[in-house]
Design a protein around this motif. Structure first.
Motif, PDB file in Angstrom:
ATOM      1  N   GLY A   1     101.851 -13.440  85.043  1.00  0.00           N
ATOM      2  CA  GLY A   1     103.225 -13.265  85.523  1.00  0.00           C
ATOM      3  C   GLY A   1     103.895 -14.578  85.872  1.00  0.00           C
ATOM      4  O   GLY A   1     105.059 -14.802  85.535  1.00  0.00           O
ATOM      5  N   ASP A   2     103.156 -15.470  86.525  1.00  0.00           N
ATOM      6  CA  ASP A   2     103.729 -16.758  86.950  1.00  0.00           C
ATOM      7  C   ASP A   2     103.929 -17.729  85.793  1.00  0.00           C
ATOM      8  O   ASP A   2     104.960 -18.384  85.701  1.00  0.00           O
ATOM      9  CB  ASP A   2     102.822 -17.431  87.981  1.00  0.00           C
ATOM     10  N   LEU A   3     102.930 -17.830  84.941  1.00  0.00           N
ATOM     11  CA  LEU A   3     102.933 -18.879  83.916  1.00  0.00           C
ATOM     12  C   LEU A   3     103.458 -18.443  82.554  1.00  0.00           C
ATOM     13  O   LEU A   3     103.776 -19.287  81.717  1.00  0.00           O
ATOM     14  CB  LEU A   3     101.525 -19.448  83.754  1.00  0.00           C
ATOM     15  N   VAL A   4     103.517 -17.134  82.318  1.00  0.00           N
ATOM     16  CA  VAL A   4     103.935 -16.665  80.995  1.00  0.00           C
ATOM     17  C   VAL A   4     105.155 -15.737  81.096  1.00  0.00           C
ATOM     18  O   VAL A   4     106.191 -16.007  80.491  1.00  0.00           O
ATOM     19  CB  VAL A   4     102.772 -15.952  80.260  1.00  0.00           C
ATOM     20  N   VAL A   5     105.030 -14.655  81.837  1.00  0.00           N
ATOM     21  CA  VAL A   5     106.079 -13.631  81.844  1.00  0.00           C
ATOM     22  C   VAL A   5     107.398 -14.169  82.391  1.00  0.00           C
ATOM     23  O   VAL A   5     108.444 -14.058  81.731  1.00  0.00           O
ATOM     24  CB  VAL A   5     105.630 -12.375  82.626  1.00  0.00           C
ATOM     25  N   LEU A   6     107.383 -14.764  83.563  1.00  0.00           N
ATOM     26  CA  LEU A   6     108.638 -15.225  84.158  1.00  0.00           C
ATOM     27  C   LEU A   6     109.300 -16.333  83.335  1.00  0.00           C
ATOM     28  O   LEU A   6     110.506 -16.249  83.064  1.00  0.00           O
ATOM     29  CB  LEU A   6     108.443 -15.658  85.611  1.00  0.00           C
ATOM     30  N   PRO A   7     108.567 -17.361  82.885  1.00  0.00           N
ATOM     31  CA  PRO A   7     109.232 -18.367  82.034  1.00  0.00           C
ATOM     32  C   PRO A   7     109.807 -17.776  80.740  1.00  0.00           C
ATOM     33  O   PRO A   7     110.910 -18.145  80.317  1.00  0.00           O
ATOM     34  CB  PRO A   7     108.122 -19.380  81.731  1.00  0.00           C
ATOM     35  N   LEU A   8     109.071 -16.848  80.111  1.00  0.00           N
ATOM     36  CA  LEU A   8     109.596 -16.217  78.895  1.00  0.00           C
ATOM     37  C   LEU A   8     110.826 -15.372  79.200  1.00  0.00           C
ATOM     38  O   LEU A   8     111.787 -15.362  78.429  1.00  0.00           O
ATOM     39  CB  LEU A   8     108.519 -15.363  78.229  1.00  0.00           C
ATOM     40  N   ALA A   9     110.806 -14.676  80.320  1.00  0.00           N
ATOM     41  CA  ALA A   9     111.949 -13.853  80.709  1.00  0.00           C
ATOM     42  C   ALA A   9     113.193 -14.717  80.931  1.00  0.00           C
ATOM     43  O   ALA A   9     114.282 -14.386  80.447  1.00  0.00           O
ATOM     44  CB  ALA A   9     111.616 -13.065  81.971  1.00  0.00           C
ATOM     45  N   LEU A  10     113.022 -15.805  81.643  1.00  0.00           N
ATOM     46  CA  LEU A  10     114.158 -16.698  81.901  1.00  0.00           C
ATOM     47  C   LEU A  10     114.655 -17.354  80.613  1.00  0.00           C
ATOM     48  O   LEU A  10     115.863 -17.528  80.421  1.00  0.00           O
ATOM     49  CB  LEU A  10     113.765 -17.757  82.932  1.00  0.00           C
ATOM     50  N   THR A  11     113.735 -17.697  79.718  1.00  0.00           N
ATOM     51  CA  THR A  11     114.126 -18.277  78.434  1.00  0.00           C
ATOM     52  C   THR A  11     114.877 -17.258  77.588  1.00  0.00           C
ATOM     53  O   THR A  11     115.907 -17.579  76.975  1.00  0.00           O
ATOM     54  CB  THR A  11     112.890 -18.803  77.674  1.00  0.00           C
TER      55      THR A  11
ATOM     56  N   GLU B   1     104.104  -8.144  94.071  1.00  0.00           N
ATOM     57  CA  GLU B   1     103.129  -7.049  94.076  1.00  0.00           C
ATOM     58  C   GLU B   1     101.801  -7.501  93.463  1.00  0.00           C
ATOM     59  O   GLU B   1     100.724  -7.205  93.978  1.00  0.00           O
ATOM     60  CB  GLU B   1     103.690  -5.854  93.293  1.00  0.00           C
ATOM     61  N   LEU B   2     101.883  -8.253  92.374  1.00  0.00           N
ATOM     62  CA  LEU B   2     100.665  -8.765  91.732  1.00  0.00           C
ATOM     63  C   LEU B   2      99.935  -9.750  92.645  1.00  0.00           C
ATOM     64  O   LEU B   2      98.704  -9.719  92.733  1.00  0.00           O
ATOM     65  CB  LEU B   2     101.001  -9.441  90.403  1.00  0.00           C
ATOM     66  N   HIS B   3     100.662 -10.605  93.310  1.00  0.00           N
ATOM     67  CA  HIS B   3     100.025 -11.564  94.216  1.00  0.00           C
ATOM     68  C   HIS B   3      99.381 -10.862  95.408  1.00  0.00           C
ATOM     69  O   HIS B   3      98.302 -11.257  95.854  1.00  0.00           O
ATOM     70  CB  HIS B   3     101.025 -12.627  94.666  1.00  0.00           C
ATOM     71  N   ALA B   4     100.025  -9.827  95.895  1.00  0.00           N
ATOM     72  CA  ALA B   4      99.436  -9.058  96.991  1.00  0.00           C
ATOM     73  C   ALA B   4      98.160  -8.366  96.529  1.00  0.00           C
ATOM     74  O   ALA B   4      97.140  -8.381  97.232  1.00  0.00           O
ATOM     75  CB  ALA B   4     100.442  -8.035  97.518  1.00  0.00           C
ATOM     76  N   ALA B   5      98.196  -7.777  95.346  1.00  0.00           N
ATOM     77  CA  ALA B   5      97.010  -7.108  94.808  1.00  0.00           C
ATOM     78  C   ALA B   5      95.894  -8.112  94.533  1.00  0.00           C
ATOM     79  O   ALA B   5      94.720  -7.833  94.796  1.00  0.00           O
ATOM     80  CB  ALA B   5      97.365  -6.350  93.530  1.00  0.00           C
ATOM     81  N   ALA B   6      96.253  -9.282  94.024  1.00  0.00           N
ATOM     82  CA  ALA B   6      95.249 -10.321  93.751  1.00  0.00           C
ATOM     83  C   ALA B   6      94.617 -10.843  95.031  1.00  0.00           C
ATOM     84  O   ALA B   6      93.455 -11.265  95.035  1.00  0.00           O
ATOM     85  CB  ALA B   6      95.884 -11.478  92.985  1.00  0.00           C
ATOM     86  N   SER B   7      95.359 -10.780  96.133  1.00  0.00           N
ATOM     87  CA  SER B   7      94.842 -11.235  97.431  1.00  0.00           C
ATOM     88  C   SER B   7      94.044 -10.154  98.141  1.00  0.00           C
ATOM     89  O   SER B   7      93.534 -10.383  99.238  1.00  0.00           O
ATOM     90  CB  SER B   7      95.996 -11.678  98.325  1.00  0.00           C
ATOM     91  N   GLY B   8      93.988  -8.972  97.557  1.00  0.00           N
ATOM     92  CA  GLY B   8      93.199  -7.893  98.135  1.00  0.00           C
ATOM     93  C   GLY B   8      93.917  -7.064  99.176  1.00  0.00           C
ATOM     94  O   GLY B   8      93.284  -6.359  99.950  1.00  0.00           O
ATOM     95  N   VAL B   9      95.247  -7.138  99.231  1.00  0.00           N
ATOM     96  CA  VAL B   9      96.012  -6.344 100.178  1.00  0.00           C
ATOM     97  C   VAL B   9      95.834  -4.866  99.822  1.00  0.00           C
ATOM     98  O   VAL B   9      96.026  -4.463  98.677  1.00  0.00           O
ATOM     99  CB  VAL B   9      97.510  -6.736 100.148  1.00  0.00           C
ATOM    100  N   ALA B  10      95.447  -4.081 100.796  1.00  0.00           N
ATOM    101  CA  ALA B  10      95.184  -2.660 100.566  1.00  0.00           C
ATOM    102  C   ALA B  10      96.433  -1.942 100.062  1.00  0.00           C
ATOM    103  O   ALA B  10      97.514  -2.098 100.614  1.00  0.00           O
ATOM    104  CB  ALA B  10      94.696  -2.009 101.850  1.00  0.00           C
ATOM    105  N   GLY B  11      96.272  -1.182  99.014  1.00  0.00           N
ATOM    106  CA  GLY B  11      97.368  -0.394  98.460  1.00  0.00           C
ATOM    107  C   GLY B  11      98.275  -1.153  97.508  1.00  0.00           C
ATOM    108  O   GLY B  11      99.086  -0.555  96.818  1.00  0.00           O
ATOM    109  N   ALA B  12      98.158  -2.467  97.497  1.00  0.00           N
ATOM    110  CA  ALA B  12      98.990  -3.257  96.587  1.00  0.00           C
ATOM    111  C   ALA B  12      98.509  -3.026  95.156  1.00  0.00           C
ATOM    112  O   ALA B  12      97.337  -2.791  94.904  1.00  0.00           O
ATOM    113  CB  ALA B  12      98.916  -4.735  96.940  1.00  0.00           C
ATOM    114  N   GLY B  13      99.402  -3.085  94.236  1.00  0.00           N
ATOM    115  CA  GLY B  13      99.051  -2.925  92.837  1.00  0.00           C
ATOM    116  C   GLY B  13      99.231  -1.521  92.312  1.00  0.00           C
ATOM    117  O   GLY B  13      99.095  -1.298  91.118  1.00  0.00           O
ATOM    118  N   ARG B  14      99.550  -0.573  93.187  1.00  0.00           N
ATOM    119  CA  ARG B  14      99.704   0.817  92.744  1.00  0.00           C
ATOM    120  C   ARG B  14     100.841   0.988  91.735  1.00  0.00           C
ATOM    121  O   ARG B  14     100.740   1.767  90.809  1.00  0.00           O
ATOM    122  CB  ARG B  14      99.975   1.730  93.928  1.00  0.00           C
ATOM    123  N   GLY B  15     101.901   0.246  91.938  1.00  0.00           N
ATOM    124  CA  GLY B  15     103.062   0.402  91.072  1.00  0.00           C
ATOM    125  C   GLY B  15     103.052  -0.488  89.841  1.00  0.00           C
ATOM    126  O   GLY B  15     103.975  -0.434  89.034  1.00  0.00           O
TER     127      GLY B  15
END
Length: 145
Positions: free
Chosen positions: A48-58, A101-115
């Motif tokens: 998301g940080d290195l591929v999706v967002l730069p491609l989206a902005l481009t 949401e992805l960063h929260a899920a990657a950090s192990g925040v409970a319930g993050a990543g559901r969506g």
């Protein structure tokens, strides 16, 4: 805009848009697998940080340049206006909803990543719809044409 510049901008737009679509498919595959392997959220956050967002902005930037530099215009045709609005919504959702949401899920925040799986499906639907609209160019001209 001259033919060479238009083709250059068009190539950049197609490459970034197809890349954005491909990265979204990769995120969809990872989101499907992440239910059994939460460490995959780290890969998705990186994507998301290195591929999706730069491609989206481009894709957004090149689309605006093309619309303003060609006969299509940004507000002359409904299909261009719809694509622009959908792209702005998708870029904003990526930047301000999906990535946190992805960063929260990657950090192990409970319930993050559901969506994340649902967000990937919605994103994919938007990009496919935008592609179809680009090919068929429906709905005619706006009142500002």
């Amino acid at each position: 805009m001259g033919p060479r510049a238009r083709k250059t901008w068009l190539a950049l737009h197609v490459i970034s848009s197809v890349g954005w679509l491909g990265a979204t498919l990769a995120n969809l595959a990872l989101a499907s697998a992440a239910f059994g392997a939460p460490q995959l959220y780290r890969a998705m956050a990186l994507l998301g940080d290195l591929v999706v967002l730069p491609l989206a902005l481009t894709a957004l930037t090149t689309g605006v340049v093309l619309s303003l530099g060609t006969r299509w215009g940004l507000v002359k045709h409904r299909w261009v206006l719809v694509k622009f609005a959908l792209t702005v919504v998708a870029v904003a959702a990526t930047a301000f909803s999906l990535r946190p949401e992805l960063h929260a899920a990657a950090s192990g925040v409970a319930g993050a990543g559901r969506g994340v799986l649902a967000a990937s499906c919605v994103s994919l639907s938007i990009y496919v719809f935008s592609t179809v609209v680009s090919v068929f160019k429906p709905w005619g001209r706006t009142r500002w044409a």
